[in-house]
Write a protein that holds these residues in place. Structure first.
Motif, PDB file in Angstrom:
ATOM      1  N   TRP A  74     -10.817  -5.307  -3.670  1.00  0.00           N
ATOM      2  CA  TRP A  74     -10.652  -4.197  -2.734  1.00  0.00           C
ATOM      3  C   TRP A  74      -9.920  -4.664  -1.472  1.00  0.00           C
ATOM      4  O   TRP A  74      -9.003  -4.000  -0.990  1.00  0.00           O
ATOM      5  CB  TRP A  74     -12.001  -3.571  -2.389  1.00  0.00           C
ATOM      6  CG  TRP A  74     -11.881  -2.477  -1.387  1.00  0.00           C
ATOM      7  CD1 TRP A  74     -12.344  -2.474  -0.098  1.00  0.00           C
ATOM      8  CD2 TRP A  74     -11.220  -1.221  -1.571  1.00  0.00           C
ATOM      9  NE1 TRP A  74     -12.006  -1.297   0.519  1.00  0.00           N
ATOM     10  CE2 TRP A  74     -11.312  -0.507  -0.371  1.00  0.00           C
ATOM     11  CE3 TRP A  74     -10.553  -0.633  -2.641  1.00  0.00           C
ATOM     12  CZ2 TRP A  74     -10.775   0.760  -0.195  1.00  0.00           C
ATOM     13  CZ3 TRP A  74     -10.010   0.633  -2.477  1.00  0.00           C
ATOM     14  CH2 TRP A  74     -10.117   1.318  -1.254  1.00  0.00           C
ATOM     15  N   GLN A  75     -10.305  -5.826  -0.959  1.00  0.00           N
ATOM     16  CA  GLN A  75      -9.649  -6.361   0.234  1.00  0.00           C
ATOM     17  C   GLN A  75      -8.176  -6.629  -0.038  1.00  0.00           C
ATOM     18  O   GLN A  75      -7.316  -6.325   0.792  1.00  0.00           O
ATOM     19  CB  GLN A  75     -10.353  -7.637   0.715  1.00  0.00           C
ATOM     20  CG  GLN A  75      -9.882  -8.097   2.070  1.00  0.00           C
ATOM     21  CD  GLN A  75     -10.178  -7.074   3.158  1.00  0.00           C
ATOM     22  OE1 GLN A  75     -11.310  -6.626   3.315  1.00  0.00           O
ATOM     23  NE2 GLN A  75      -9.154  -6.688   3.909  1.00  0.00           N
ATOM     24  N   GLN A  78      -6.244  -3.411  -0.048  1.00  0.00           N
ATOM     25  CA  GLN A  78      -6.055  -2.942   1.321  1.00  0.00           C
ATOM     26  C   GLN A  78      -5.013  -3.784   2.063  1.00  0.00           C
ATOM     27  O   GLN A  78      -4.114  -3.238   2.711  1.00  0.00           O
ATOM     28  CB  GLN A  78      -7.387  -2.961   2.089  1.00  0.00           C
ATOM     29  CG  GLN A  78      -8.449  -2.055   1.508  1.00  0.00           C
ATOM     30  CD  GLN A  78      -7.977  -0.622   1.388  1.00  0.00           C
ATOM     31  OE1 GLN A  78      -7.661   0.019   2.375  1.00  0.00           O
ATOM     32  NE2 GLN A  78      -7.912  -0.122   0.171  1.00  0.00           N
ATOM     33  N   GLU A  81      -1.359  -3.245   1.160  1.00  0.00           N
ATOM     34  CA  GLU A  81      -0.879  -1.891   1.459  1.00  0.00           C
ATOM     35  C   GLU A  81      -0.231  -1.205   0.254  1.00  0.00           C
ATOM     36  O   GLU A  81       0.775  -0.512   0.374  1.00  0.00           O
ATOM     37  CB  GLU A  81       0.068  -1.910   2.655  1.00  0.00           C
ATOM     38  CG  GLU A  81      -0.626  -2.408   3.911  1.00  0.00           C
ATOM     39  CD  GLU A  81       0.210  -2.263   5.174  1.00  0.00           C
ATOM     40  OE1 GLU A  81       1.215  -1.516   5.148  1.00  0.00           O
ATOM     41  OE2 GLU A  81      -0.155  -2.877   6.178  1.00  0.00           O
TER      42      GLU A  81
END
Length: 117
Positions: A74-75, A78, A81
């Motif tokens: 998930w990181q 993120q 982008e």
């Protein structure tokens, strides 16, 4: 009898080069490339990205990718982008009705990836 691997063929949608770059940015290693097919790898996981467009298939195709650290994935999603760069849809990790914690990511072609731990 013994099964060794399952290597799905994922449709790329209308923009094959963009789909190839998306999976590289997602973290997969490109191990083979041609105008018709790209083979991607991450650890022991492999799949074939097929230069193929079929909207009905793509919007009904689902893949489950079981990972060790869902929060790290998930990181990475993120930080890289991917949502802005590729205009994809993604939902953060949540417990699903079937009991697994999952990220739902819809790729550039409309294929739904269930990333679970």
């Amino acid at each position: 009898m013994k099964a060794m691997k399952l290597r799905p063929f994922i449709p790329s949608g209308t923009d094959y080069p963009r789909a190839v770059q998306f999976y590289i940015d997602l973290g997969f290693e490109k191990v083979y490339y041609s105008d018709e097919l790209t083979i991607f790898k991450f650890d022991d996981i492999e799949f074939h990205l097929q230069n193929y467009q079929n909207t009905e298939l793509q919007h009904n195709y689902m893949v489950e990718l079981c990972v060790q650290d869902l929060d790290a994935w998930w990181q990475h999603i993120q930080d890289s982008e991917l949502v802005n760069k590729y205009d994809i849809r993604v939902k953060p990790p949540q417990i699903q009705p079937y009991g697994k914690r999952a990220i739902h990511l819809i790729d550039t072609a409309g294929v739904l990836w269930h990333m679970t731990e």
